[in-house]
Design a protein around this motif. Sequence first.
Motif, mmCIF file in Angstrom:
data_model
loop_
_atom_site.group_PDB
_atom_site.id
_atom_site.type_symbol
_atom_site.label_atom_id
_atom_site.label_comp_id
_atom_site.label_asym_id
_atom_site.label_seq_id
_atom_site.Cartn_x
_atom_site.Cartn_y
_atom_site.Cartn_z
ATOM 1 N N GLN A 240 -11.731 -5.977 0.502
ATOM 2 C CA GLN A 240 -10.915 -4.880 1.045
ATOM 3 C C GLN A 240 -9.596 -4.874 0.410
ATOM 4 O OE1 GLN A 240 -11.224 -5.320 5.031
ATOM 5 N NE2 GLN A 240 -12.899 -3.692 5.415
ATOM 6 N N LYS A 241 -8.916 -6.117 0.522
ATOM 7 C CA LYS A 241 -7.655 -6.184 0.057
ATOM 8 C C LYS A 241 -7.792 -5.962 -1.732
ATOM 9 C CE LYS A 241 -6.185 -10.641 2.297
ATOM 10 N NZ LYS A 241 -5.532 -10.311 3.481
ATOM 11 N N PHE A 242 -8.776 -6.413 -2.240
ATOM 12 C CA PHE A 242 -8.760 -6.172 -3.773
ATOM 13 C C PHE A 242 -8.907 -4.499 -4.006
ATOM 14 C CE2 PHE A 242 -10.092 -10.695 -5.324
ATOM 15 C CZ PHE A 242 -8.827 -11.208 -4.812
ATOM 16 N N ALA A 243 -9.799 -4.033 -3.096
ATOM 17 C CA ALA A 243 -10.149 -2.312 -3.351
ATOM 18 C C ALA A 243 -8.804 -1.762 -3.130
ATOM 19 C CB ALA A 243 -11.115 -2.059 -2.454
ATOM 20 N N ILE A 244 -7.981 -1.954 -2.125
ATOM 21 C CA ILE A 244 -6.679 -1.450 -2.034
ATOM 22 C C ILE A 244 -5.715 -1.710 -3.092
ATOM 23 C CG2 ILE A 244 -4.483 -1.206 -0.437
ATOM 24 C CD1 ILE A 244 -6.512 -2.223 1.848
ATOM 25 N N ILE A 245 -5.609 -2.806 -3.482
ATOM 26 C CA ILE A 245 -4.788 -3.329 -4.948
ATOM 27 C C ILE A 245 -5.300 -2.390 -6.003
ATOM 28 C CG2 ILE A 245 -4.181 -4.839 -6.491
ATOM 29 C CD1 ILE A 245 -4.096 -6.909 -4.111
ATOM 30 N N ASN A 246 -6.426 -2.425 -6.260
ATOM 31 C CA ASN A 246 -6.981 -1.625 -7.332
ATOM 32 C C ASN A 246 -6.538 0.188 -7.116
ATOM 33 O OD1 ASN A 246 -8.174 -2.151 -9.574
ATOM 34 N ND2 ASN A 246 -10.266 -1.705 -8.918
ATOM 35 N N SER A 247 -6.550 0.458 -5.793
ATOM 36 C CA SER A 247 -6.208 1.956 -5.634
ATOM 37 C C SER A 247 -4.640 2.139 -5.952
ATOM 38 C CB SER A 247 -6.689 2.445 -4.283
ATOM 39 O OG SER A 247 -5.907 1.779 -3.425
ATOM 40 N N MET A 248 -3.979 1.135 -5.720
ATOM 41 C CA MET A 248 -2.440 1.252 -5.631
ATOM 42 C C MET A 248 -1.826 1.182 -7.031
ATOM 43 S SD MET A 248 -1.302 -1.082 -2.423
ATOM 44 C CE MET A 248 0.497 -0.120 -2.132
ATOM 45 N N LEU A 249 -2.475 0.090 -8.082
ATOM 46 C CA LEU A 249 -2.021 0.155 -9.364
ATOM 47 C C LEU A 249 -2.167 1.149 -10.253
ATOM 48 C CD1 LEU A 249 -2.920 -3.922 -9.688
ATOM 49 C CD2 LEU A 249 -0.713 -2.893 -9.354
ATOM 50 N N PRO A 250 -1.286 1.359 -11.074
ATOM 51 C CA PRO A 250 -1.235 2.413 -11.981
ATOM 52 C C PRO A 250 -2.608 1.990 -12.906
ATOM 53 C CG PRO A 250 1.034 1.553 -12.296
ATOM 54 C CD PRO A 250 0.243 0.531 -11.223
#
Length: 337
Positions: A240-250
Motif C-alpha cells: 500500500q505504501k508503494f501504491a500511494i507513493i506511485n499516485s503522489m509522484l509526478p
Amino acid sequence: MTPVKYKELYSWPILGHSHIIKFLQTCITRDSLSHAYLFHGQKYTGKFLTTTFFSSSILCQSSNKIKPCGSCSSCQQLKRNIHPDLTLLTPEEDKKNISIEQIRNLQHVLSLRSFLTSYKIAIIDNADSMTEAAANALLKTLEEPPPKTILILIAESLTNLPRTIVSRCQTIQFNVIATEKITNWLTSQGKSKREAQIIARYANGRIGKAEILSSNDDILNSYKDRVKLLLEIIKSNTNQKFAIINSMLPKQITLSAYGEINSLLDDWLTLFRDIFLAKNNKSLITNFNLQDTLVKISDNYSYKKLIHIINNIIRSKKLIKYQVSPKLIFENLALSL
Ligand SMILES: [Zn+2]
C-alpha cells in the motif's frame, strides 16, 4: 560597539524585516549604496519583494518623500516591466542554471550608459544556480563594477555560492517572521481567525508562502490532501505504501517536477517534525489541526527513531538535487518509517 539605529523613511508594504528595510532606505537617502547586495534566506521569506521596493525606490524620480511614488515615468516603466535600467536575470526556461552567456549579456547591458537615471540595477534571482563559469564571469564585474551599477543577488543559501562572490557583496539575511505577525496580517486581509492560524502555521514564518496559500484555496487544499496521504503511508503495509507513493509522484520527471518532489519532501519533513513535537511541545506543531492524530502516531515512535527518519528526509532532499530516482528515494523513505 553600539548598533546603528535606522529609521523607516518610506512605508514599503512588507511584513517584518523592519531592520533590513530601514537599513536599505537609509542607503538610498544617504546615497551610500553598495555596488552589490546579496539577499539570502529561505524561499518565500520576502527577499524578492524587498528587492522590488528597494530597486524601484532607487530608480524612482520623484522628489517627494514617498519612494517608490508609483506615478513618475520610471515607476510607470517598472510597473510594466520595461524599465531600461533594470535587468532581471533568472535561470532560462527548462534550464536549471544561470549560464555564462546570460552573465555576458548582462555585462554588456551594464556597460551601456543609463537611460533615465544615474543608476543601472541588475537583479540576479536564484543566484546560487549560476554555473561555475557564470559565477567566475560575474566575479569580474564584482571586482571592477562599472560606475553607478548595483547588483542585487538573491539566493536561498550562501553555501552554493563561491566565497569570492559572497565576500564582494553586502550580505543581508532574511529570517522567518513570527507566526503571530502572519496570523494578524491574514486576519487584516479578511481571513477568519481559524483560517489565519492554519495558514500561518503552514507558512512557517514565510510571509510569501502565507500570501500564496491565502490567495489560492486550491493550493491549501492540495497541501491538506498531500498530508493526508503521507499519514496514510505511515499506517499502511509495504504494498500500500508503494501504491500511494506511485499516485503522489509526478508521472514525468521534468525540471518542474523536481520542484514538486522537493515540496513533497518538505511536507514530509514538516509532518515528522510535528510528530516529534507532538511528544514534547505541541504548541509548535505546524499541522495543528491534526494535533490529536499526531499525538497518537507519536506514541508509536521513539525520539531516536524520529530523529533517524528526519535525518533520512533531509538526506533525501540532497539526493534529489543529484537527480537520484524520486521513486527510489520515496520507497526507501517509506520503508524506514
Ligand atoms: Zn516614482
